[in-house]
Design a protein around this motif. Structure first.
Motif, PDB file in Angstrom:
ATOM      1  N   GLU A 154      -6.356  -0.110   6.446  1.00 27.16           N
ATOM      2  CA  GLU A 154      -7.563  -0.503   7.185  1.00 27.16           C
ATOM      3  C   GLU A 154      -8.765   0.358   6.789  1.00 27.16           C
ATOM      4  OE1 GLU A 154      -8.515  -0.990  11.938  1.00 27.16           O
ATOM      5  OE2 GLU A 154      -6.496  -0.529  11.323  1.00 27.16           O
ATOM      6  N   VAL A 155      -8.481   1.647   6.603  1.00 23.92           N
ATOM      7  CA  VAL A 155      -9.530   2.582   6.191  1.00 23.92           C
ATOM      8  C   VAL A 155      -9.990   2.262   4.767  1.00 23.92           C
ATOM      9  CG1 VAL A 155      -9.983   5.006   5.627  1.00 23.92           C
ATOM     10  CG2 VAL A 155      -8.729   4.428   7.703  1.00 23.92           C
ATOM     11  N   ALA A 156      -9.009   1.982   3.894  1.00 26.36           N
ATOM     12  CA  ALA A 156      -9.336   1.702   2.494  1.00 26.36           C
ATOM     13  C   ALA A 156     -10.237   0.471   2.387  1.00 26.36           C
ATOM     14  CB  ALA A 156      -8.054   1.497   1.693  1.00 26.36           C
ATOM     15  N   LYS A 157      -9.961  -0.510   3.203  1.00 24.12           N
ATOM     16  CA  LYS A 157     -10.753  -1.746   3.197  1.00 24.12           C
ATOM     17  C   LYS A 157     -12.195  -1.444   3.599  1.00 24.12           C
ATOM     18  CE  LYS A 157      -9.036  -6.286   4.252  1.00 24.12           C
ATOM     19  NZ  LYS A 157      -8.181  -6.960   5.229  1.00 24.12           N
ATOM     20  N   GLN A 158     -12.343  -0.665   4.647  1.00 25.78           N
ATOM     21  CA  GLN A 158     -13.675  -0.292   5.132  1.00 25.78           C
ATOM     22  C   GLN A 158     -14.414   0.548   4.086  1.00 25.78           C
ATOM     23  OE1 GLN A 158     -15.063  -1.269   7.857  1.00 25.78           O
ATOM     24  NE2 GLN A 158     -16.679   0.186   8.389  1.00 25.78           N
ATOM     25  N   ALA A 159     -13.666   1.483   3.458  1.00 22.79           N
ATOM     26  CA  ALA A 159     -14.282   2.337   2.433  1.00 22.79           C
ATOM     27  C   ALA A 159     -14.803   1.470   1.286  1.00 22.79           C
ATOM     28  CB  ALA A 159     -13.268   3.353   1.912  1.00 22.79           C
ATOM     29  N   GLN A 160     -14.003   0.508   0.909  1.00 22.86           N
ATOM     30  CA  GLN A 160     -14.420  -0.365  -0.197  1.00 22.86           C
ATOM     31  C   GLN A 160     -15.696  -1.118   0.166  1.00 22.86           C
ATOM     32  OE1 GLN A 160     -11.494  -3.221  -1.487  1.00 22.86           O
ATOM     33  NE2 GLN A 160     -12.974  -4.219  -2.844  1.00 22.86           N
ATOM     34  N   HIS A 205      -6.533   8.810  11.024  1.00 16.87           N
ATOM     35  CA  HIS A 205      -7.230   8.292   9.838  1.00 16.87           C
ATOM     36  C   HIS A 205      -8.697   8.108  10.194  1.00 16.87           C
ATOM     37  CE1 HIS A 205      -3.308   7.681   8.008  1.00 16.87           C
ATOM     38  NE2 HIS A 205      -2.931   7.479   9.251  1.00 16.87           N
ATOM     39  N   ILE A 206      -9.541   8.799   9.483  1.00 17.03           N
ATOM     40  CA  ILE A 206     -10.961   8.773   9.839  1.00 17.03           C
ATOM     41  C   ILE A 206     -11.788   8.343   8.633  1.00 17.03           C
ATOM     42  CG2 ILE A 206     -12.902  10.101  10.769  1.00 17.03           C
ATOM     43  CD1 ILE A 206     -10.885  12.168  11.804  1.00 17.03           C
ATOM     44  N   ILE A 207     -12.689   7.405   8.845  1.00 15.79           N
ATOM     45  CA  ILE A 207     -13.715   7.157   7.840  1.00 15.79           C
ATOM     46  C   ILE A 207     -15.021   7.289   8.592  1.00 15.79           C
ATOM     47  CG2 ILE A 207     -13.344   4.625   8.126  1.00 15.79           C
ATOM     48  CD1 ILE A 207     -14.608   4.393   5.251  1.00 15.79           C
ATOM     49  N   GLY A 208     -15.877   8.170   8.118  1.00 19.06           N
ATOM     50  CA  GLY A 208     -17.125   8.348   8.841  1.00 19.06           C
ATOM     51  C   GLY A 208     -17.755   9.686   8.516  1.00 19.06           C
ATOM     52  N   LEU A 229      -3.854  -1.676  -8.116  1.00 13.87           N
ATOM     53  CA  LEU A 229      -3.366  -2.177  -6.819  1.00 13.87           C
ATOM     54  C   LEU A 229      -4.443  -3.042  -6.140  1.00 13.87           C
ATOM     55  CD1 LEU A 229      -1.756   1.151  -5.525  1.00 13.87           C
ATOM     56  CD2 LEU A 229      -0.611  -0.766  -6.661  1.00 13.87           C
ATOM     57  N   ASN A 230      -4.075  -3.638  -5.018  1.00 14.76           N
ATOM     58  CA  ASN A 230      -5.046  -4.444  -4.281  1.00 14.76           C
ATOM     59  C   ASN A 230      -5.823  -3.613  -3.275  1.00 14.76           C
ATOM     60  OD1 ASN A 230      -4.620  -6.978  -5.505  1.00 14.76           O
ATOM     61  ND2 ASN A 230      -2.637  -7.062  -4.472  1.00 14.76           N
ATOM     62  N   GLN A 231      -5.680  -2.318  -3.347  1.00 12.85           N
ATOM     63  CA  GLN A 231      -6.326  -1.422  -2.389  1.00 12.85           C
ATOM     64  C   GLN A 231      -6.842  -0.187  -3.117  1.00 12.85           C
ATOM     65  OE1 GLN A 231      -3.854  -0.340   1.103  1.00 12.85           O
ATOM     66  NE2 GLN A 231      -4.626   1.747   0.874  1.00 12.85           N
ATOM     67  N   ILE A 232      -8.023   0.290  -2.716  1.00 10.07           N
ATOM     68  CA  ILE A 232      -8.530   1.521  -3.328  1.00 10.07           C
ATOM     69  C   ILE A 232      -8.004   2.742  -2.564  1.00 10.07           C
ATOM     70  CG2 ILE A 232     -10.619   0.417  -4.207  1.00 10.07           C
ATOM     71  CD1 ILE A 232     -12.137   1.864  -1.865  1.00 10.07           C
ATOM     72  N   VAL A 260      -8.639  14.614   2.074  1.00 14.59           N
ATOM     73  CA  VAL A 260     -10.053  14.265   2.270  1.00 14.59           C
ATOM     74  C   VAL A 260     -10.624  13.664   0.999  1.00 14.59           C
ATOM     75  CG1 VAL A 260     -12.352  15.110   2.900  1.00 14.59           C
ATOM     76  CG2 VAL A 260     -10.332  16.231   3.854  1.00 14.59           C
ATOM     77  N   MET A 261     -11.314  12.556   1.136  1.00 11.25           N
ATOM     78  CA  MET A 261     -12.077  12.010   0.010  1.00 11.25           C
ATOM     79  C   MET A 261     -13.546  12.238   0.346  1.00 11.25           C
ATOM     80  SD  MET A 261     -12.004   8.239  -1.677  1.00 11.25           S
ATOM     81  CE  MET A 261     -12.936   7.252  -0.524  1.00 11.25           C
ATOM     82  N   TYR A 262     -14.235  12.968  -0.548  1.00 11.65           N
ATOM     83  CA  TYR A 262     -15.574  13.447  -0.220  1.00 11.65           C
ATOM     84  C   TYR A 262     -16.679  12.483  -0.654  1.00 11.65           C
ATOM     85  CZ  TYR A 262     -13.089  17.744   0.854  1.00 11.65           C
ATOM     86  OH  TYR A 262     -12.229  18.655   1.392  1.00 11.65           O
ATOM     87  N   THR A 263     -16.450  11.200  -0.437  1.00  4.93           N
ATOM     88  CA  THR A 263     -17.503  10.213  -0.670  1.00  4.93           C
ATOM     89  C   THR A 263     -18.443  10.246   0.537  1.00  4.93           C
ATOM     90  OG1 THR A 263     -15.953   8.676   0.330  1.00  4.93           O
ATOM     91  CG2 THR A 263     -16.090   8.651  -2.068  1.00  4.93           C
ATOM     92  N   HIS A 264     -19.422   9.340   0.568  1.00  3.36           N
ATOM     93  CA  HIS A 264     -20.233   9.231   1.777  1.00  3.36           C
ATOM     94  C   HIS A 264     -20.120   7.829   2.321  1.00  3.36           C
ATOM     95  CE1 HIS A 264     -23.139  10.725   4.620  1.00  3.36           C
ATOM     96  NE2 HIS A 264     -23.581   9.485   4.633  1.00  3.36           N
TER      97      HIS A 264
END
Ligand code: FAD
Ligand code: NAI
Length: 478
Positions: free
Chosen positions: A227-233, A424-427, A216-219, A362-366
Motif C-alpha cells: 500500500e505504501v509502495a503504491k502511494q510512493a509511486q 509503515h509510514i509514508i510522509g 516487479l509490479n511494485q517499487i 528508511v527511503m530518503y525520498t520526499h
C-alpha cells in the motif's frame, strides 16, 4: 610475525561494521597494553567509513537534502508567501558540500580510532591462514597481522548487469550517480529499489528526464508494504519520475553518445528501446569478498556469496566472525553497526544481542518512506489475525501547517494480543518518526500503549499515536 603484529582483534574492512567493531573493541579494553596495540582495522580504500560514508548513505543524503531544497525553492514557495528571484543550480558547489560532509565524518572516525587506541592499517588484507592476515600496504610493502580473533567486515558491491559495462560516467552504479559532472537530459534507472528511487529523485529534481525500469509490479525493493509502495509511486510520478513496472531490461549497448537499453514485459512480450545519456544500474548489491583469500582457509559462502555464520557471527573457525553487508540480513548501515557491537561483546563477554525483528528501513525520498517490523503481506502469510490502523497526514495539524499533507501512517497489530507487528509510514519526517515505532516494537508494546502515550501537539508524531488508536478504537481526528 613479530610480537608487535599480534592483536586481540584484527578487523578486515573499515566500513560501518568494521570501524564500529574497532571502536567498541577499543572501549572494551581490547586495546593498547604497554607497547602492544591489540585492535587493528585494515582498510584498503584510503579512507574509513566504507560504502556508507564514502559512496553511500552520507553522500546520497547530502544530495537528497540539497536537491530537495533546490526543487522546493523552484516549485514550492509561492503558495507559502515567498517570492524568490532567479534560482540557479551550482552543481559543482553542491558536490563540494557533499564532499565536505563526507570528509568531516571520515576524519572523525580516524580521530575516534586514535582516542580508542585502534591501529589503523591502510591496505588490502587477505588470509594467509586461520590466524594470519597479510596486508598489501597502500604506500608499498606488506605486513602480516596475527589475530586471536578476526572479524571480516568487507561489505558489498553493486551487482553488475551482464552486458552493460560500468564506466561510472555514462553507465553507472550508485557511486557514479553520486558524482555526475552534469545533469543528464535523459536517465534510465534499472531497478526501482531504494538506490534507484533515491538517485532518480536527486537527478529528476535537478531537471533530468528519468525513467525507472522495475522487474516487479511494485517499487521500493524488498520489505516495503504494498500500500505504501503504491502511494510512493503515485507521489514520485507526480514529481515527474516515469515508471515501467513489470518490465525487465534484457540487454543494452553504448554507441559512445547514447546508451540504449532494451526492455520487455517481465512475463515476455512487448519490447521497446530506451535511450539515455546516463544509465544507472541499481539491481541490488552483493557481498564483497574478492581477494580476501577465503580459499586459503576454506570458509563457506552461500549461493548468494554471503559468508556463512552461526548466531554468534562465527564461521566454522570459531575465532573468525563476520558482520555487516558480507553476511546475512538487510544491507543497512545501522544493522552493520548493531552487529559490530554484538560481535565484540561476544568476544569480550560471551554474549551479545541484535533484534532482527526491529531493524528500521528508511527511503530518503520526499516524502520519506519508513517501516519497521513485518508488512501486511508477510503478516497475512503468517496466518496471524491482525488489525490495521491508518491515519493520513492530511488530518494531522502539523502536516497541515507545513503544507505537506501527502502520505499516511499504517500500524498493524496482533488482533488477539494487540502487540504491534509492523509500522509503515509514508510522509514528512517518516525517517525520524520510525524511531518511536522501533522502540515500541523493541519493548513489545501494544498499540494501546502507544495510543495512551501523550504526544506533543502539534507534531507529526501525533499521526503515529492516532494510527495506533485506530487499530482498536477510532482515531480522534479522522
Ligand atoms: P562497507 O561499508 O561496504 O565497508 C566495507 C569496507 O571494507 C570497504 O571500505 C572496503 O574498502 C573494505 N574492504 C573490503 N575488502 C577488504 C580487504 N580485503 N582488505 C581491506 N579492506 C577491505 N544504509 C543505510 O542504513 N542507510 C542509508 O541511507 C544507506 N544509503 C546507501 C546509499 C547507497 C548509494 C549505497 C550503495 C548504500 C547505502 N546504504 C545505506 C547501505 C550501507 O552503505 C551499507 O549497509 C553499509 O555500508 C554496510 O557496511 P559494511 O561495513 O558491512 O560494508
Ligand atoms: P534493492 O534490492 O533494494 O532493489 C533492486 C530492485 O531492482 C528490486 O526491486 C528488483 O526487483 C529490481 N531488479 C532486479 N533486476 C532487475 C532487472 N533486470 N530489471 C529491472 N529491475 C530489476 O537494491 P538496491 O536499490 O540496488 O539497493 C541495494 C542495497 O543498498 C539495499 O539492500 C538497501 O538496503 C541498501 N540501501 C539502503 C538505503 C537506505 O537505507 N536508505 C539507500 C540505498 C541503498
Amino acid at each position: 610475525a613479530s610480537s608487535s603484529d599480534e592483536h586481540d582483534v584484527v578487523i578486515i574492512g573499515g566500513g560501518v561494521a568494521g570501524y564500529v567493531a574497532a571502536i567498541k573493541a577499543g572501549q572494551e579494553g581490547l586495546k593498547a597494553r604497554l607497547s602492544l596495540t591489540t585492535t587493528a582495522c585494515i582498510e584498503k580504500r584510503g579512507a574509513l567509513g566504507g560504502t556508507c560514508l564514502n559512496v553511500g548513505c552520507i553522500p546520497s543524503k547530502s544530495l537528497l537534502n540539497n536537491t530537495h531544497l533546490y526543487h522546493q525553492i523552484l516549485h514550492d514557495t509561492k503558495k507559502r508567501g515567498i517570492d524568490v528571484g532567479i534560482v540557479k543550480l551550482n552543481l559543482e558547489q553542491m558536490m563540494k558540500a557533499k564532499q565536505t560532509s563526507v570528509d568531516g565524518l571520515t576524519k572523525g572516525i580516524e580521530f575516534l580510532f586514535k582516542k580508542n587506541s585502534v591501529d589503523y592499517v591502510k591496505g588490502m588484507g587477505s588470509f594467509v591462514n586461520e590466524h594470519e592476515v597479510k596486508v598489501d600496504l597502500l604506500d608499498g610493502g606488506e605486513k602480516t597481522l596475527r589475530g586471536k580473533n578476526i572479524i571480516i567486515a568487507t561489505g558489498s558491491e553493486a551487482t553488475p548487469f551482464l552486458g552493460l559495462n560500468i564506466d561510472e560516467e555514462r553507465i553507472v552504479t550508485s557511486t557514479g550517480a553520486l558524482s555526475l559532472k552534469e545533469v543528464p537530459k535523459k536517465m534510465v534507472v534499472i531497478g526501482g529499489g531504494i538506490i534507484g528511487l533515491e538517485m532518480a529523485s536527486v537527478w529528476s529534481r535537478l531537471g533530468a528526464d528519468v525513467t525507472v525500469v522495475e522487474f516487479l509490479n511494485q517499487i521500493g525493493g524488498p520489505g516495503m508494504d504494498a500500500e505504501v509502495a503504491k502511494q510512493a509511486q503515485k507521489i514520485l510520478q507526480k514529481q515527474g519520475i516515469q515508471f515501467l513496472l513489470g518490465t525487465k531490461v534484457t540487454n543494452g549497448s553504448d554507441s559512445g553518445s547514447t546508451v540504449s537499453v532494451n526492455v520487455e514485459a517481465a512475463k515476455g512480450g512487448k519490447e521497446q528501446t530506451l535511450d539515455a545519456d546516463v544509465v544507472l544500474v541499481a539491481i541490488g548489491r552483493r557481498p564483497y569478498t574478492a581477494g580476501l583469500g577465503l580459499e586459503n582457509i576454506g570458509l563457506e559462502i552461500d549461493e548468494r556469496g554471503r559468508l556463512v555464520i552461526d548466531q554468534e557471527y562465527r564461521t566454522k573457525a570459531s575465532h573468525i566472525r563476520v558482520i555487516g553487508d558480507c553476511t546475512f540480513g538487510p544491507m543497512l548501515a545501522h544493522k552493520a553497526e548493531e552487529e559490530a557491537v554484538a560481535a565484540i561483546e561476544y568476544i569480550k563477554k560471551g554474549f551479545g544481542h541484535v533484534n532482527y525483528g526491529a531493524i528500521p528501513s528508511v527511503m530518503y525520498t520526499h516524502p520519506e518512506v519508513a517501516w519497521v517490523g513485518q508488512n501486511e503481506a508477510e503478516i497475512k502469510a503468517s496466518g496471524v489475525k491482525y488489525r490495521v490502523g491508518n491515519f493520513p497526514f492530511s488530518a494531522n495539524s502539523r502536516a497541515k501547517t507545513n503544507l505537506e499533507t501527502e502520505g499516511f501512517v499504517k500500524l498493524i497489530s496482533d488482533a488477539e494480543t494487540d502487540r504491534i507487528l509492523g509500522v509503515h509510514i509514508i510522509g514528512p519526517g517518516a525517517g525520524e518518526m520510525i524511531a518511536e515505532a522501533t522502540l515500541a516494537i523493541e519493548y513489545g508494546a501494544s498499540s494501546e500503549d502507544v495510543a495512551r502515550t501523550c504526544h506533543a501537539h502539534p507534531t507529526l508524531a501525533e499521526a503515529f499515536k492516532e494510527a495506533a488508536m485506530a487499530t482498536y478504537s477510532k482515531a480522534i481526528h479522522f
